[in-house]
Scaffold this motif. Structure first.
Motif, mmCIF file in Angstrom:
data_model
loop_
_atom_site.group_PDB
_atom_site.id
_atom_site.type_symbol
_atom_site.label_atom_id
_atom_site.label_comp_id
_atom_site.label_asym_id
_atom_site.label_seq_id
_atom_site.Cartn_x
_atom_site.Cartn_y
_atom_site.Cartn_z
ATOM 1 N N VAL A 149 0.852 -1.181 0.000
ATOM 2 C CA VAL A 149 0.000 0.000 0.000
ATOM 3 C C VAL A 149 0.889 1.232 0.000
ATOM 4 C CG1 VAL A 149 -1.942 -1.116 1.153
ATOM 5 C CG2 VAL A 149 -0.146 -0.053 2.519
ATOM 6 N N GLU A 150 0.304 2.358 -0.363
ATOM 7 C CA GLU A 150 1.088 3.591 -0.455
ATOM 8 C C GLU A 150 1.609 4.031 0.909
ATOM 9 O OE1 GLU A 150 0.492 8.186 -2.008
ATOM 10 O OE2 GLU A 150 -0.834 6.606 -2.745
ATOM 11 N N ASN A 151 0.774 3.906 1.927
ATOM 12 C CA ASN A 151 1.158 4.279 3.285
ATOM 13 C C ASN A 151 1.050 3.049 4.176
ATOM 14 O OD1 ASN A 151 1.365 7.437 3.230
ATOM 15 N ND2 ASN A 151 -0.502 6.930 2.103
ATOM 16 N N ASP A 152 2.187 2.370 4.380
ATOM 17 C CA ASP A 152 2.189 1.133 5.141
ATOM 18 C C ASP A 152 2.365 1.427 6.625
ATOM 19 O OD1 ASP A 152 2.002 -1.569 5.510
ATOM 20 O OD2 ASP A 152 3.544 -2.068 4.026
ATOM 21 N N ALA A 153 2.071 0.429 7.452
ATOM 22 C CA ALA A 153 2.160 0.609 8.902
ATOM 23 C C ALA A 153 2.275 -0.755 9.565
ATOM 24 C CB ALA A 153 0.935 1.356 9.428
ATOM 25 N N PRO A 154 2.829 -0.805 10.782
ATOM 26 C CA PRO A 154 2.954 -2.084 11.500
ATOM 27 C C PRO A 154 1.603 -2.633 11.926
ATOM 28 C CG PRO A 154 4.453 -0.407 12.394
ATOM 29 C CD PRO A 154 3.496 0.299 11.488
ATOM 30 N N LEU A 155 1.567 -3.944 12.158
ATOM 31 C CA LEU A 155 0.405 -4.564 12.778
ATOM 32 C C LEU A 155 0.309 -4.077 14.226
ATOM 33 C CD1 LEU A 155 0.778 -8.223 11.438
ATOM 34 C CD2 LEU A 155 -0.461 -6.297 10.421
ATOM 35 N N CYS A 156 -0.868 -4.222 14.827
ATOM 36 C CA CYS A 156 -1.031 -3.653 16.167
ATOM 37 C C CYS A 156 -1.923 -4.514 17.042
ATOM 38 C CB CYS A 156 -1.586 -2.234 16.093
ATOM 39 S SG CYS A 156 -3.270 -2.113 15.430
ATOM 40 N N THR A 157 -1.872 -4.255 18.332
ATOM 41 C CA THR A 157 -2.716 -4.931 19.315
ATOM 42 C C THR A 157 -3.912 -4.055 19.649
ATOM 43 O OG1 THR A 157 -1.614 -3.957 21.233
ATOM 44 C CG2 THR A 157 -0.647 -5.985 20.317
ATOM 45 N N LEU A 158 -4.909 -4.650 20.286
ATOM 46 C CA LEU A 158 -6.077 -3.898 20.733
ATOM 47 C C LEU A 158 -5.674 -2.856 21.772
ATOM 48 C CD1 LEU A 158 -9.140 -3.437 20.781
ATOM 49 C CD2 LEU A 158 -9.322 -5.321 22.444
ATOM 50 N N GLN A 159 -4.772 -3.222 22.657
ATOM 51 C CA GLN A 159 -4.308 -2.274 23.680
ATOM 52 C C GLN A 159 -3.674 -1.046 23.038
ATOM 53 O OE1 GLN A 159 -3.326 -3.457 27.330
ATOM 54 N NE2 GLN A 159 -2.514 -1.450 27.864
ATOM 55 N N GLU A 160 -2.865 -1.248 22.005
ATOM 56 C CA GLU A 160 -2.244 -0.120 21.309
ATOM 57 C C GLU A 160 -3.299 0.813 20.733
ATOM 58 O OE1 GLU A 160 1.620 -0.700 18.914
ATOM 59 O OE2 GLU A 160 0.624 -2.656 18.871
ATOM 60 N N ALA A 161 -4.365 0.261 20.193
ATOM 61 C CA ALA A 161 -5.417 1.091 19.620
ATOM 62 C C ALA A 161 -6.000 2.015 20.673
ATOM 63 C CB ALA A 161 -6.507 0.215 19.005
ATOM 64 N N PHE A 162 -6.246 1.493 21.856
ATOM 65 C CA PHE A 162 -6.770 2.339 22.931
ATOM 66 C C PHE A 162 -5.768 3.413 23.337
ATOM 67 C CE2 PHE A 162 -9.847 -1.135 23.662
ATOM 68 C CZ PHE A 162 -11.004 -0.370 23.784
ATOM 69 N N GLU A 163 -4.511 3.077 23.326
ATOM 70 C CA GLU A 163 -3.483 4.008 23.782
ATOM 71 C C GLU A 163 -3.125 5.068 22.747
ATOM 72 O OE1 GLU A 163 -1.132 0.783 26.657
ATOM 73 O OE2 GLU A 163 -0.314 1.311 24.699
ATOM 74 N N GLU A 200 -12.242 -3.239 29.057
ATOM 75 C CA GLU A 200 -12.627 -2.750 30.379
ATOM 76 C C GLU A 200 -11.519 -1.912 31.016
ATOM 77 O OE1 GLU A 200 -15.367 -2.647 33.736
ATOM 78 O OE2 GLU A 200 -15.514 -3.042 31.597
ATOM 79 N N MET A 201 -10.280 -2.307 30.820
ATOM 80 C CA MET A 201 -9.158 -1.617 31.449
ATOM 81 C C MET A 201 -8.746 -0.345 30.710
ATOM 82 S SD MET A 201 -6.804 -4.958 32.353
ATOM 83 C CE MET A 201 -5.394 -3.958 32.827
ATOM 84 N N ASN A 202 -9.135 -0.227 29.432
ATOM 85 C CA ASN A 202 -8.598 0.864 28.626
ATOM 86 C C ASN A 202 -9.619 1.798 27.998
ATOM 87 O OD1 ASN A 202 -5.473 0.193 28.300
ATOM 88 N ND2 ASN A 202 -6.582 -1.750 28.112
ATOM 89 N N ALA A 203 -10.907 1.456 28.035
ATOM 90 C CA ALA A 203 -11.902 2.261 27.327
ATOM 91 C C ALA A 203 -11.964 3.699 27.848
ATOM 92 C CB ALA A 203 -13.274 1.604 27.418
#
Length: 386
Positions: A149-163, A200-203
């Motif tokens: 893809v034109e703008n690539d990025a690393p895979l991530c965890t659910l926790q990272e998304a919240f953070e 629950e811990m991050n929302a």
């Protein structure tokens, strides 16, 4: 290891849909008072690697980069797919199998059978000194494409998304399971509770919607937590599964009623082919969201607003949010019945101004000048959905 404890928090004040007892059934289906939610599909849109449309290869789907890009537009939620690794970490990835190339041969592994460290070793790496494994993807027809893809990025965890994702945008967490496997309740429960714990811990006040195509999983999420709404995903019968609960909108309503779920996320053509189902769903006290490539066309989104659908999941976030802002009255604009009808007349889109295109079933499809007042079957026929 004993399973995590049952999570039973009280509902937050930002519950994104009205509870069933407040279901709104207007006399005039053209007049609505609730907001139309726009939800970014896998962030700023899914990747279709074989598409000739560069918009589907602009940014890596299901990535922090894509989530934050979507959050720059007036979206209400971003939708993403969550699976659980072998060592119990919820990660964000759509496909059940992850592909790489080793010595010129494509090798595939099941995401849920990988340890977290190995999962994160695919694709671009956060550490510039590291080189990740090349990432490939298999299409429905069996073709294999390098995931470029034109703008690539690393895979991530659910926790990272919240953070790391802008806090103002809600999360539509789709619990992803393999259609080819049969899951025991204990197995489902363990994976689901690992996801629930991270949420629950991050929302921290972020709006959340849970959804799943697997009836037992959706019902179990509702049973294990009472904080956030749970939706059942269905293609409405466009593909037939051994589990009959997945094969029609009528069965989807039953799944929700039996499990006390809050709503349905339906493939948009199943609704356009059967618009009477919208009233059945609303009478049942359920909310309705749609997904599918037709949602990338502003006029199709507009029709759904008139039908009373609460939300749309879209790939072309910028185009659709702009269209919604310009053609659909905001809550502030909506007032009395007369004012609403006046706004509707003023904001009805001039569809002859733009010819938009998207990829459907591997073929380029373009919108044309149509009249929204015409019968909805004409719209379906126009977009080759029959």
């Amino acid at each position: 290891m004993p399973p995590p404890p049952l999570i039973t928090s009280l509902p937050p004040p930002h519950f994104p849909f009205p509870p069933p007892q407040e279901a709104y059934l207007p006399e005039d289906p053209n007049v609505r008072t609730s907001k139309l939610l726009v939800i970014g599909h896998r962030g700023c849109g899914m990747n279709i690697l074989h598409s000739s449309d560069s918009r589907f290869k602009f940014m890596k789907e299901n990535s922090i980069l894509s989530f934050n890009a979507a959050a720059k537009f007036p979206v209400d939620f971003i939708e993403f797919d969550v699976q659980v690794t072998k060592d119990g970490c919820p990660v964000i990835f759509h496909d059940c199998l992850i592909l790489t190339e080793e010595k010129g041969v494509i090798v595939e592994k099941r995401v849920t059978e990988l340890m977290l460290e190995e999962f994160l070793s695919y694709g671009p790496q956060h550490d510039p000194r590291k080189v990740g494994k090349p990432l490939f993807r298999r299409t429905v027809d069996g073709g294999v494409y390098e995931w470029k893809v034109e703008n690539d990025a690393p895979l991530c965890t659910l926790q990272e998304a919240f953070e790391k994702v802008e806090h103002s945008v809600g999360f539509n967490v789709e619990l992803k399971f393999d259609d080819l496997l049969v899951y025991e309740e204990e197995q489902l429960s363990q994976m689901i509770q690992q996801v629930l714990q991270v949420v629950e811990m991050n929302a921290k006040g972020r709006p959340i919607i849970y959804s799943s195509f697997i009836p037992d999983a959706a019902q179990l999420v509702k049973k294990l937590q009472s904080t956030y709404p749970v939706f059942f995903l269905t293609n409405g019968g466009s593909k037939i599964y051994p589990d009959i609960r997945r094969n029609s909108l009528e069965e989807a309503i039953n799944v929700c009623m039996v499990g006390g779920l809050n709503g349905i996320v339906a493939e948009v053509t199943s609704i356009l082919r059967n618009p009477a189902a919208v009233d059945k769903i609303r009478i049942a006290g359920l909310s309705l969201i749609t997904y599918g490539q037709l949602n990338n066309l502003p006029e199709v989104v507009y029709v759904q607003r008139l039908l009373g659908i609460e939300g749309v999941i879209v790939d072309l976030v910028q185009e659709i949010t702009e269209a919604v802002s310009s053609t659909i009255p905001s809550e502030q604009e909506e007032g009395s019945r007369e004012q609403q009808m006046d706004v509707k007349a003023r904001t009805k889109p001039n569809l002859s101004q733009k010819r938009d295109c998207f990829l459907m079933n591997g073929e380029q499809v373009c919108s044309q000048n149509i009249s929204l007042s015409s019968h909805i079957d004409n719209i379906i026929q126009l977009y080759q959905c029959k």
